[in-house]
Design an enzyme around this catalytic site. Structure first.
Site, PDB file in Angstrom:
ATOM      1  N   ASP A 127     -15.188  -1.108 -25.107  1.00 38.80           N
ATOM      2  CA  ASP A 127     -15.129   0.017 -26.056  1.00 38.80           C
ATOM      3  C   ASP A 127     -15.346   1.333 -25.318  1.00 38.80           C
ATOM      4  O   ASP A 127     -15.879   2.276 -25.875  1.00 38.80           O
ATOM      5  CB  ASP A 127     -16.181  -0.182 -27.161  1.00 38.80           C
ATOM      6  CG  ASP A 127     -15.909   0.692 -28.369  1.00 38.80           C
ATOM      7  OD1 ASP A 127     -14.771   1.181 -28.509  1.00 38.80           O
ATOM      8  OD2 ASP A 127     -16.838   0.905 -29.169  1.00 38.80           O
TER       9      ASP A 127
ATOM     10  N   LYS B 294     -10.046   3.843 -22.858  1.00 41.07           N
ATOM     11  CA  LYS B 294      -9.014   2.851 -23.145  1.00 41.07           C
ATOM     12  C   LYS B 294      -8.146   2.551 -21.916  1.00 41.07           C
ATOM     13  O   LYS B 294      -7.655   1.446 -21.770  1.00 41.07           O
ATOM     14  CB  LYS B 294      -8.151   3.304 -24.329  1.00 41.07           C
ATOM     15  CG  LYS B 294      -8.970   3.754 -25.559  1.00 41.07           C
ATOM     16  CD  LYS B 294     -10.046   2.770 -25.983  1.00 41.07           C
ATOM     17  CE  LYS B 294     -11.046   3.373 -26.963  1.00 41.07           C
ATOM     18  NZ  LYS B 294     -12.293   2.610 -27.099  1.00 41.07           N
TER      19      LYS B 294
ATOM     20  N   ASP C 146     -11.969  -3.191 -28.535  1.00 40.53           N
ATOM     21  CA  ASP C 146     -11.903  -2.339 -29.730  1.00 40.53           C
ATOM     22  C   ASP C 146     -10.845  -1.245 -29.508  1.00 40.53           C
ATOM     23  O   ASP C 146     -10.509  -0.908 -28.377  1.00 40.53           O
ATOM     24  CB  ASP C 146     -13.278  -1.702 -29.986  1.00 40.53           C
ATOM     25  CG  ASP C 146     -13.373  -1.120 -31.401  1.00 40.53           C
ATOM     26  OD1 ASP C 146     -12.635  -1.578 -32.295  1.00 40.53           O
ATOM     27  OD2 ASP C 146     -14.189  -0.202 -31.619  1.00 40.53           O
ATOM     28  N   ASN C 147     -10.338  -0.719 -30.592  1.00 42.53           N
ATOM     29  CA  ASN C 147      -9.386   0.411 -30.563  1.00 42.53           C
ATOM     30  C   ASN C 147      -8.139   0.112 -29.722  1.00 42.53           C
ATOM     31  O   ASN C 147      -7.831   0.798 -28.750  1.00 42.53           O
ATOM     32  CB  ASN C 147     -10.067   1.691 -30.043  1.00 42.53           C
ATOM     33  CG  ASN C 147     -11.359   2.007 -30.798  1.00 42.53           C
ATOM     34  OD1 ASN C 147     -12.423   2.047 -30.210  1.00 42.53           O
ATOM     35  ND2 ASN C 147     -11.267   2.194 -32.090  1.00 42.53           N
TER      36      ASN C 147
ATOM     37  N   GLU D   1     -12.799   3.675 -36.753  1.00 40.50           N
ATOM     38  CA  GLU D   1     -14.106   3.737 -37.387  1.00 40.50           C
ATOM     39  C   GLU D   1     -14.269   4.991 -38.266  1.00 40.50           C
ATOM     40  O   GLU D   1     -13.960   6.084 -37.849  1.00 40.50           O
ATOM     41  CB  GLU D   1     -15.235   3.681 -36.339  1.00 40.50           C
ATOM     42  CG  GLU D   1     -15.013   4.477 -35.046  1.00 40.50           C
ATOM     43  CD  GLU D   1     -14.304   3.682 -33.950  1.00 40.50           C
ATOM     44  OE1 GLU D   1     -13.625   2.686 -34.255  1.00 40.50           O
ATOM     45  OE2 GLU D   1     -14.446   4.085 -32.783  1.00 40.50           O
TER      46      GLU D   1
HETATM   47 CA    CA Z   1     -14.737   2.030 -30.760  1.00 42.96          CA
END
Ligand code: CA
Length: 239
Positions: free
Chosen positions: A165, A168, A193-194, A224
């Protein structure tokens, strides 16, 4: 990350509000957002109560300043992972931010779970440590301050769960580093995530789906605290 990706109609309101808050904080010389979050938690959360900490961080993110933590929507996902993991689970997290996911993971996976979390930003490390201490989880959650690529090679033992997280564009490189140093147990799970289209995750997704060492599964989600479409990739390591 290309900012134009956040100028689509469904993300525009979120992008503008977030940019306005960042500008106000810069002009007024406010402390970093993670520090504001820890101060808010210290004022409003109940000490020793991880749930109270998480709900207070949610409230801060919704009412004060947006936080790029995992947010409440990922709670059920972590509970689901708990059923697939052993009781004595070792977790490696890249990107502690304000400690939200460390608290969520350590609390949900239970007393046998320990978390090592790597974070490059000094203010975020301080915020995460404060929040985790207030949640009463310092014994099971530790933070390492520095760039992930420098700290990963020095880690000991193996991990059952890796939670990505942080930046990226480091996901693929750092996962390869984790593999190279044999830090991920066979059968271990990597959660990224993401990885929705807005974050341009193709390089990472092509890697975990195409390298032949992972069984990978894509879950739709939203960013989020917003309704902007996003996703999470869950990859089981089968070397
Ligand atoms: Ca995140």
């Amino acid at each position: 990350m290309q900012l134009w990706r956040f100028l689509t109609p469904n993300a525009l309101g979120f992008t503008l509000k977030n940019a306005a808050h960042a500008l106000i904080d810069k002009i007024t010389g406010a402390p970093p957002r993670v520090t504001l979050a820890a101060e808010y938690v210290a004022r409003h959360a109940r000490a020793g109560d991880p749930e109270s900490l998480l709900r207070t961080l949610d409230r801060f993110a919704l009412e004060e300043r947006w936080l790029m933590s995992v947010g409440p929507e990922k709670g059920p996902l972590v509970s689901e992972l708990a059923e697939r993991l052993p009781n004595e689970v070792r977790v490696l997290e890249l990107g502690a931010y304000c400690g939200y996911s460390s608290i969520l993971i350590a609390h949900t996976l239970g007393q046998g779970a320990t978390v090592v979390s790597i974070e490059v930003d000094a203010a975020a490390v301080a915020s995460a440590r404060r929040n985790v201490a207030m949640a009463g989880l310092s014994r099971r959650v530790s933070f390492l301050h520095g760039p992930s690529s420098e700290l990963i090679p020095g880690l000991d033992g193996q991990f059952d769960l890796v939670f990505l997280d942080h930046w990226k564009d480091l996901y693929k490189k750092d996962l390869q580093l984790i593999e190279e140093h044999r830090l991920l147990k066979p059968g271990g799970i990597v959660v990224a995530d993401n990885v929705g289209a807005i974050f341009n995750p193709d390089e990472y997704l092509e890697y975990v789906r195409g390298c032949g060492r992972y069984q990978s599964e894509h879950r739709l989600a939203t960013i989020e605290y917003t309704s902007v479409p996003d996703a999470v990739e869950i990859s089981v390591y089968r070397p």
